[in-house]
Design a protein around this motif. Structure first.
Motif, PDB file in Angstrom:
ATOM      1  N   ILE A   1       3.193 -14.394   7.014  1.00  0.00           N
ATOM      2  CA  ILE A   1       3.476 -13.059   6.479  1.00  0.00           C
ATOM      3  C   ILE A   1       2.985 -12.042   7.484  1.00  0.00           C
ATOM      4  O   ILE A   1       1.844 -12.116   7.958  1.00  0.00           O
ATOM      5  N   ILE A   2       3.857 -11.077   7.821  1.00  0.00           N
ATOM      6  CA  ILE A   2       3.507 -10.017   8.776  1.00  0.00           C
ATOM      7  C   ILE A   2       3.700  -8.668   8.102  1.00  0.00           C
ATOM      8  O   ILE A   2       4.767  -8.361   7.584  1.00  0.00           O
ATOM      9  N   VAL A   3       2.628  -7.869   8.090  1.00  0.00           N
ATOM     10  CA  VAL A   3       2.680  -6.516   7.519  1.00  0.00           C
ATOM     11  C   VAL A   3       2.583  -5.522   8.672  1.00  0.00           C
ATOM     12  O   VAL A   3       1.647  -5.583   9.474  1.00  0.00           O
ATOM     13  N   SER A   4       3.568  -4.605   8.759  1.00  0.00           N
ATOM     14  CA  SER A   4       3.592  -3.622   9.849  1.00  0.00           C
ATOM     15  C   SER A   4       3.709  -2.221   9.265  1.00  0.00           C
ATOM     16  O   SER A   4       4.364  -2.017   8.230  1.00  0.00           O
ATOM     17  N   ALA A   5       3.058  -1.269   9.944  1.00  0.00           N
ATOM     18  CA  ALA A   5       3.133   0.129   9.510  1.00  0.00           C
ATOM     19  C   ALA A   5       3.299   1.013  10.735  1.00  0.00           C
ATOM     20  O   ALA A   5       2.681   0.779  11.779  1.00  0.00           O
ATOM     21  N   PHE A   6       4.151   2.035  10.609  1.00  0.00           N
ATOM     22  CA  PHE A   6       4.376   2.960  11.723  1.00  0.00           C
ATOM     23  C   PHE A   6       5.015   4.237  11.187  1.00  0.00           C
ATOM     24  O   PHE A   6       5.580   4.266  10.083  1.00  0.00           O
ATOM     25  N   ALA A   7       4.888   5.291  11.974  1.00  0.00           N
ATOM     26  CA  ALA A   7       5.503   6.578  11.618  1.00  0.00           C
ATOM     27  C   ALA A   7       6.866   6.660  12.283  1.00  0.00           C
ATOM     28  O   ALA A   7       7.032   6.285  13.444  1.00  0.00           O
ATOM     29  N   GLU A   8       7.832   7.150  11.534  1.00  0.00           N
ATOM     30  CA  GLU A   8       9.198   7.274  12.046  1.00  0.00           C
ATOM     31  C   GLU A   8       9.760   8.615  11.598  1.00  0.00           C
ATOM     32  O   GLU A   8      10.042   8.804  10.413  1.00  0.00           O
ATOM     33  N   GLU A   9       9.920   9.546  12.549  1.00  0.00           N
ATOM     34  CA  GLU A   9      10.347  10.915  12.237  1.00  0.00           C
ATOM     35  C   GLU A   9       9.405  11.521  11.189  1.00  0.00           C
ATOM     36  O   GLU A   9       8.218  11.620  11.420  1.00  0.00           O
ATOM     37  N   LYS A  10       9.894  11.856  10.009  1.00  0.00           N
ATOM     38  CA  LYS A  10       9.058  12.483   8.984  1.00  0.00           C
ATOM     39  C   LYS A  10       8.616  11.487   7.921  1.00  0.00           C
ATOM     40  O   LYS A  10       8.087  11.883   6.880  1.00  0.00           O
ATOM     41  N   ASN A  11       8.831  10.208   8.183  1.00  0.00           N
ATOM     42  CA  ASN A  11       8.510   9.184   7.189  1.00  0.00           C
ATOM     43  C   ASN A  11       7.429   8.234   7.679  1.00  0.00           C
ATOM     44  O   ASN A  11       7.281   8.001   8.893  1.00  0.00           O
ATOM     45  N   LEU A  12       6.686   7.681   6.735  1.00  0.00           N
ATOM     46  CA  LEU A  12       5.777   6.580   7.015  1.00  0.00           C
ATOM     47  C   LEU A  12       6.475   5.312   6.542  1.00  0.00           C
ATOM     48  O   LEU A  12       6.950   5.243   5.399  1.00  0.00           O
ATOM     49  N   VAL A  13       6.564   4.327   7.409  1.00  0.00           N
ATOM     50  CA  VAL A  13       7.311   3.103   7.116  1.00  0.00           C
ATOM     51  C   VAL A  13       6.358   1.914   7.097  1.00  0.00           C
ATOM     52  O   VAL A  13       5.526   1.762   8.002  1.00  0.00           O
ATOM     53  N   VAL A  14       6.469   1.085   6.060  1.00  0.00           N
ATOM     54  CA  VAL A  14       5.679  -0.140   5.956  1.00  0.00           C
ATOM     55  C   VAL A  14       6.646  -1.296   5.722  1.00  0.00           C
ATOM     56  O   VAL A  14       7.471  -1.248   4.803  1.00  0.00           O
ATOM     57  N   GLU A  15       6.534  -2.329   6.584  1.00  0.00           N
ATOM     58  CA  GLU A  15       7.383  -3.520   6.463  1.00  0.00           C
ATOM     59  C   GLU A  15       6.535  -4.718   6.063  1.00  0.00           C
ATOM     60  O   GLU A  15       5.449  -4.932   6.622  1.00  0.00           O
ATOM     61  N   VAL A  16       7.042  -5.487   5.099  1.00  0.00           N
ATOM     62  CA  VAL A  16       6.405  -6.743   4.715  1.00  0.00           C
ATOM     63  C   VAL A  16       7.417  -7.849   4.987  1.00  0.00           C
ATOM     64  O   VAL A  16       8.446  -7.950   4.307  1.00  0.00           O
ATOM     65  N   LYS A  17       7.114  -8.665   5.996  1.00  0.00           N
ATOM     66  CA  LYS A  17       8.058  -9.683   6.450  1.00  0.00           C
ATOM     67  C   LYS A  17       7.467 -11.075   6.239  1.00  0.00           C
ATOM     68  O   LYS A  17       6.274 -11.297   6.465  1.00  0.00           O
ATOM     69  N   ASP A  18       8.311 -11.997   5.795  1.00  0.00           N
ATOM     70  CA  ASP A  18       7.858 -13.387   5.641  1.00  0.00           C
ATOM     71  C   ASP A  18       8.955 -14.332   6.123  1.00  0.00           C
ATOM     72  O   ASP A  18      10.108 -13.933   6.313  1.00  0.00           O
ATOM     73  N   ASN A  19       8.566 -15.580   6.350  1.00  0.00           N
ATOM     74  CA  ASN A  19       9.544 -16.610   6.732  1.00  0.00           C
ATOM     75  C   ASN A  19       9.682 -17.641   5.606  1.00  0.00           C
ATOM     76  O   ASN A  19       9.764 -18.847   5.846  1.00  0.00           O
ATOM     77  N   GLY A  20       9.685 -17.109   4.364  1.00  0.00           N
ATOM     78  CA  GLY A  20       9.689 -17.968   3.186  1.00  0.00           C
ATOM     79  C   GLY A  20      11.068 -18.392   2.721  1.00  0.00           C
ATOM     80  O   GLY A  20      11.990 -18.592   3.525  1.00  0.00           O
ATOM     81  N   PHE A  21      11.204 -18.494   1.402  1.00  0.00           N
ATOM     82  CA  PHE A  21      12.404 -19.081   0.815  1.00  0.00           C
ATOM     83  C   PHE A  21      13.637 -18.188   0.974  1.00  0.00           C
ATOM     84  O   PHE A  21      14.758 -18.680   0.969  1.00  0.00           O
ATOM     85  N   GLY A  22      13.454 -16.885   1.066  1.00  0.00           N
ATOM     86  CA  GLY A  22      14.592 -15.974   1.184  1.00  0.00           C
ATOM     87  C   GLY A  22      15.280 -15.747  -0.155  1.00  0.00           C
ATOM     88  O   GLY A  22      14.963 -16.384  -1.163  1.00  0.00           O
ATOM     89  N   ILE A  23      16.236 -14.828  -0.147  1.00  0.00           N
ATOM     90  CA  ILE A  23      16.946 -14.442  -1.370  1.00  0.00           C
ATOM     91  C   ILE A  23      18.438 -14.545  -1.131  1.00  0.00           C
ATOM     92  O   ILE A  23      18.954 -14.039  -0.127  1.00  0.00           O
ATOM     93  N   ASP A  24      19.138 -15.183  -2.047  1.00  0.00           N
ATOM     94  CA  ASP A  24      20.594 -15.275  -1.957  1.00  0.00           C
ATOM     95  C   ASP A  24      21.177 -13.864  -2.085  1.00  0.00           C
ATOM     96  O   ASP A  24      20.716 -13.076  -2.923  1.00  0.00           O
ATOM     97  N   PRO A  25      22.188 -13.506  -1.260  1.00  0.00           N
ATOM     98  CA  PRO A  25      22.763 -12.149  -1.307  1.00  0.00           C
ATOM     99  C   PRO A  25      23.193 -11.696  -2.704  1.00  0.00           C
ATOM    100  O   PRO A  25      23.103 -10.513  -3.034  1.00  0.00           O
TER     101      PRO A  25
END
Length: 501
Positions: free
Chosen positions: A411-435
């Motif tokens: 699990i990778i948690v990333s945070a950064f500023a982008e223009e006027k927004n604060l962005v937080v990403e939570v990424k995993d290499n788990g089971f995934g979700i069917d579309p």
């Protein structure tokens, strides 16, 4: 539309046969239908029977003279153009005839070309008059059609159950229907709808939003959220506002649709009160049962009773799940009631994420998972928000990633500023979700059940709570996922002052 000369009838009235015959030849060659008369009484009889447009009239005739015939013609049909024929000695009489309504005159003797010029001038006047009449008829028809269309539109608007208001670019009301006045509790219908919107609606936020949209100064005109406001303690209204844009992309004003949502609000309130009451009544006994089960398990430590211990452990897990469900239900009911994100404080997102990751790292160690926090070298700006709301958002997303990632996953948690927004990403290499499930995962109590996830416990309320809190702080969430490879949840919310919208 040009009137065909074949439909123009001309009457030549002269007591001299040579004049009549000569004029008839000239006019027939011009493609006109010609009638002739040697006396005034015969001319008047022809005028009664035929549709004559032009009369060539000699002023000096036996019996009824030309002036008398002219006066009769003017009395019967003033649209007939009369061209008087006169000798040089009677030019003054011709001028008098012009004063009495004659169109023009031609003096004897005259050249054929001179006669053709005068007749053509009369024909052109008839054509222009005819075209003017056609244009006037079309104008009247257009105005009648427009009046009918306006009447139809007004009838439709006034019969709508929702309140409808149209403002111009200055925020003044240009159109309203009776339902609007009824919803606002106003008992008057002004003769002219030129009052400012503030005259009708006293909600400052609503009026400000209407002005911004009326002047096309709203940042995202294609995604304007509905605005809720109340006129009294027992009436709630919801307004949907859209800009009115002209053909040249100029801003003309705004159209506003208002509906009464009091019944829905009351239903939500009753539902929240019911959930809160039931949850409160259940939480206390369940917590007692959970503590008693934990105590019994501690007392049984070292005893040879695996079957009983397993049964008690399962009971303890179930009571723990029920307590979590009750907690989530209470959180969700508070979000729906607008009871969160009210106490805004400066929040350091970097520190908040570090604390959450440290707290949940014990769970990742139990599943031999790795969890990593990526922060920029420069300090992230603080945000003015509800710290408990942000903690719930990030905590639910990271816990969700841990639950739906296999043992040994990442699990990778990333945070950064982008223009006027604060962005937080939570990424995993788990089971995934069917579309096919992407649009459903934010529905209450929805959980994906398959071979890999059927043993995962949860309430199905974590993601709905995340979405509800983000809506309150003006944030958004995007999900990208591939079955068998993992998921990425991306949260963005504006940097600066924000809160319940």
């Amino acid at each position: 539309m040009k009137k065909n000369q074949d439909t123009i009838h001309i009457l030549v009235v002269d007591d001299e046969e040579g004049i009549r015959a000569g004029v008839e030849r000239i006019l027939v060659r011009m493609g006109l239908k010609v009638f002739t008369a040697e006396r005034g009484d015969i001319a008047l009889d022809i005028l009664d029977r035929e549709d004559i447009s032009i009369v060539l009239l000699d002023l000096k005739m036996p019996g009824l003279d030309g002036m008398q015939v002219l006066m009769r013609i003017r009395g019967k049909n003033p649209d007939i153009l009369v061209i008087v024929i006169t000798g040089y000695a009677t030019v003054e009489t011709a001028i008098e005839a012009m004063k009495q309504g004659a169109y023009d005159f031609v003096a004897k003797p005259f050249e054929p070309e001179h006669l053709r010029i005068i007749v053509n001038r009369a024909l052109e006047k008839i054509r222009l008059t005819f075209e003017a009449e056609i244009l006037e008829l079309e104008r009247k028809r257009t105005l009648a059609d427009l009046g009918t269309e306006k009447s139809r539109i007004r009838t439709i608007i006034e019969s709508l159950p929702n309140g409808i208001v149209v403002t111009n670019s200055t925020g003044h009301v240009a159109l309203m229907n009776p339902a609007f006045l009824k919803l606002l509790g106003l008992d008057f219908y002004p003769d002219s709808t030129d009052g400012h919107i503030e005259h009708y609606v006293k909600d400052e936020g609503f009026c400000s939003l209407v002005m911004r949209i009326s002047q096309c100064s709203y940042d995202d005109a294609g995604n304007i959220p509905p605005y809720e406001f109340s006129t009294s303690d027992d009436k709630y209204l919801m307004a949907r506002i859209r800009p009115v844009v002209g053909d040249e992309n100029e801003c003309l004003g705004a159209v506003i649709s208002i509906e009464d949502i009091t019944a829905l609000k009351m239903l939500d309130r009753l539902k929240s009160e019911f959930v809160a009451k039931v949850s409160h009544e259940l939480r206390s006994p369940l917590s007692t049962i959970h503590e008693q089960l934990a105590s019994v398990l501690n007392d049984m430590a070292g005893e040879d009773s695996n079957g009983e211990r397993q049964l008690l452990n399962r009971a303890k897990e179930k009571t723990s799940g029920l307590i979590s469900l009750i907690g989530d239900l209470l959180d969700l009911s508070r979000i729906e009631a607008g009871m969160v994100c009210n106490e805004l404080k400066p929040v350091c997102v970097s520190t908040l994420l570090k604390n959450i990751v440290d707290f949940l790292s014990t769970r990742t160690k139990g599943k031999q998972q790795s969890i990593k926090l990526n922060l920029p070298e420069t300090t992230l700006p603080s945000v003015q928000s509800d710290p408990l709301a942000l903690e719930s958002i990030f905590g639910n997303l990271i816990a969700n990633a841990i639950n739906y990632t296999q043992e040994g996953g990442e699990i990778i948690v990333s945070a950064f500023a982008e223009e006027k927004n604060l962005v937080v990403e939570v990424k995993d290499n788990g089971f995934g979700i069917d579309p096919k499930y992407i649009d459903k995962i934010f529905d209450k109590f929805f959980r994906i059940k398959n071979e890999k996830t059927r043993f995962i416990t949860g309430t199905g309320l974590g993601l709905p709570i995340v979405k509800g809190l983000l809506e309150d702080i003006g944030g958004s969430i995007i999900v990208k996922s591939t079955p068998g490879k993992g998921s990425v949840f991306t949260v963005a919310f504006p940097i600066g002052d924000h809160g319940n919208r």
